[in-house]
Enzyme design. Structure first.
Site, PDB file in Angstrom:
ATOM      1  N   TYR A  44      -1.925  -0.753  11.065  1.00  0.00           N
ATOM      2  CA  TYR A  44      -2.180  -1.280   9.716  1.00  0.00           C
ATOM      3  C   TYR A  44      -0.979  -1.001   8.811  1.00  0.00           C
ATOM      4  CZ  TYR A  44      -3.689  -1.416   4.885  1.00  0.00           C
ATOM      5  OH  TYR A  44      -3.742  -1.669   3.525  1.00  0.00           O
ATOM      6  N   SER A  51       0.837  -1.201   0.000  1.00  0.00           N
ATOM      7  CA  SER A  51       0.000   0.000   0.000  1.00  0.00           C
ATOM      8  C   SER A  51       0.866   1.243   0.000  1.00  0.00           C
ATOM      9  CB  SER A  51      -0.856  -0.020   1.265  1.00  0.00           C
ATOM     10  OG  SER A  51      -1.454   1.230   1.482  1.00  0.00           O
ATOM     11  N   LYS A  77       1.957  -3.594   6.971  1.00  0.00           N
ATOM     12  CA  LYS A  77       2.361  -3.665   5.561  1.00  0.00           C
ATOM     13  C   LYS A  77       3.879  -3.461   5.428  1.00  0.00           C
ATOM     14  CE  LYS A  77      -1.585  -4.429   3.650  1.00  0.00           C
ATOM     15  NZ  LYS A  77      -1.846  -5.697   2.986  1.00  0.00           N
TER      16      LYS A  77
END
Ligand code: NAD
Ligand code: UFG
Length: 339
Positions: A150, A126, A154
């Protein structure tokens, strides 16, 4: 023996669009999903749209035995790894759950892949790994950082996969850094179906337009951007799906690991999106300006040339395609897959 591509999280928003793209390109597809944030209906519709069978397996990527059973039963040539939790706010409340699901789940997946000597992996990364980038457009070489669990998950997975390739150079891994996926297949049959109140802009706009929510809150109009609202690189999910097909083709020929931005290279503001949506679709999107959302950045868009050079991929869909296809899906399925 038939060769399969395994999609973890294949029933999700990006997974289902990619499944459609891959089966249409002639791949045999298996989806492995625990349906924690999706519906089995999505892949049924992909089968109807394509006229092709998709093998769907209910399972959790943290369950090594379940994954082992899939790799034992089918000859898998590559994995596209979408499975993960993605709600930024929730991740700050449930960090252990996010690290367990996203990071531990990926480690388990890679362990099983290695056991079966399957070493081609496309990972859903991302633009969040760029944190608050110093410069836009953002290149793949920009510094990485994360501001929430989050994003950390990643970033950690990227680092783990880089270490894996250092130790075992015969892996072929693409870290696809998505910018802001929006839109839906032009059939209106599959699309984004968030649980509860949407966090993201596009599903919120479309739920306001369809009358499910009263008005959009525009989070801040005092950013250093042309109209003061946040600027993002919105990418049509069908273009994004095609990027996965191109990445799989690339991994057939190349070993090692590459991080690749998947974006358009163009930034649009929140008000650009609202205006495009209401003008193209001839629907009202009432909104009010409210306070900035904590953790948001002013501007984020990709420098997308590496994807063009390496994969021969670039986006083709327009802003009008994005808002029109979002609206077709939302208006035909006001309650998503429950409709
Ligand atoms: P999604 O929630 O629609 O899809 C994720 C899928 O993974 C869901 O079907 C869910 O049920 C499944 N899943 C989650 N945890 C699992 C587990 N432990 N085992 C098996 N299945 C599991 O999300 P999406 O928008 O399709 O995103 C796909 C991937 O792309 C995610 O990894 C996400 O972090 C990443 N990503 C998404 C965006 C975005 O804005 N949509 C942006 C950048 C990156
Ligand atoms: N916004 C609003 N009102 C809303 C929702 C969003 O004004 O109700 C604004 C935000 O402030 C931001 C823009 O719309 O300026 C886009 O917000 P999104 O929540 O749609 O997307 P983000 O760029 O904040 O984050 C998304 C994903 C992240 C991912 C990131 C980069 O949610 O998980 O894109 O890929 F990391």
């Amino acid at each position: 023996m038939n060769q399969y591509v395994l999609l973890t999280g294949g029933a999700g928003y990006i997974g289902s669009h990619t499944a459609l793209c891959l089966v249409r390109a002639g791949y045999n597809v298996i989806s492995f999903d625990n349906y924690s944030n999706s519906s089995p209906e999505a892949l049924k519709r992909v089968e109807q749209l394509s006229g092709k069978k998709i093998i769907t397996i209910t399972g959790d990527i943290r369950d090594q035995a379940a994954l082992t059973a899939v790799f034992s039963q089918y000859s898998i040539s590559a994995v596209v790894h979408f499975a993960g939790l993605k709600a930024v706010g929730e991740s700050t409340e449930l960090p252990l759950h996010y690290y367990d699901n996203n990071v531990a789940g990926t480690v388990t997946l890679c362990r099983v892949m290695r056991h079966f000597n399957v070493k081609k992996l496309v990972f859903s990364s991302s633009a969040t790994v760029y944190g608050d980038a110093k410069e836009v457009p953002i290149k793949e070489t920009s510094a990485r950082s994360a501001t929430n669990p989050y994003g950390q998950s990643k970033l950690m997975i990227e680092l783990i996969l880089e270490d894996l390739v250092k130790a075992e150079p015969d892996w072929s891994i693409a870290l696809l850094r998505y910018f802001n996926p929006v839109g839906a297949d032009s059939s209106g049959q599959i699309g984004e179906d968030p649980n509860g109140i949407p966090n993201n802009l596009m599903p919120f706009i479309s739920q306001v337009a369809v009358g499910k929510r009263e008005q959009l809150s525009v989070f801040g109009n005092d950013y250093p951007t042309p109209d003061g609202t946040g600027v993002r690189d919105y990418i049509h999910v069908v273009d994004l799906a095609l990027g996965h097909l191109k990445a799989l083709e690339y991994l057939e020929q190349h070993k090692g690991i590459e991080a690749i931005n998947l974006g358009t290279g163009v930034g649009y503001s929140v008000l650009d999106m609202v205006n495009a949506f209401s003008t193209t679709n001839q629907v009202a999107v009432p909104y009010k300006i409210s306070a900035r959302r904590p953790g948001d950045i002013a501007s984020c868009y990709a420098e997308p040339s590496k994807a063009k050079t390496l994969l021969g991929w670039q986006t083709e869909k327009t802003l009008e395609d994005m808002v029109r296809d979002t609206w077709r899906w939302q208006s035909q399925n006001p309650n998503g897959y429950q409709s």
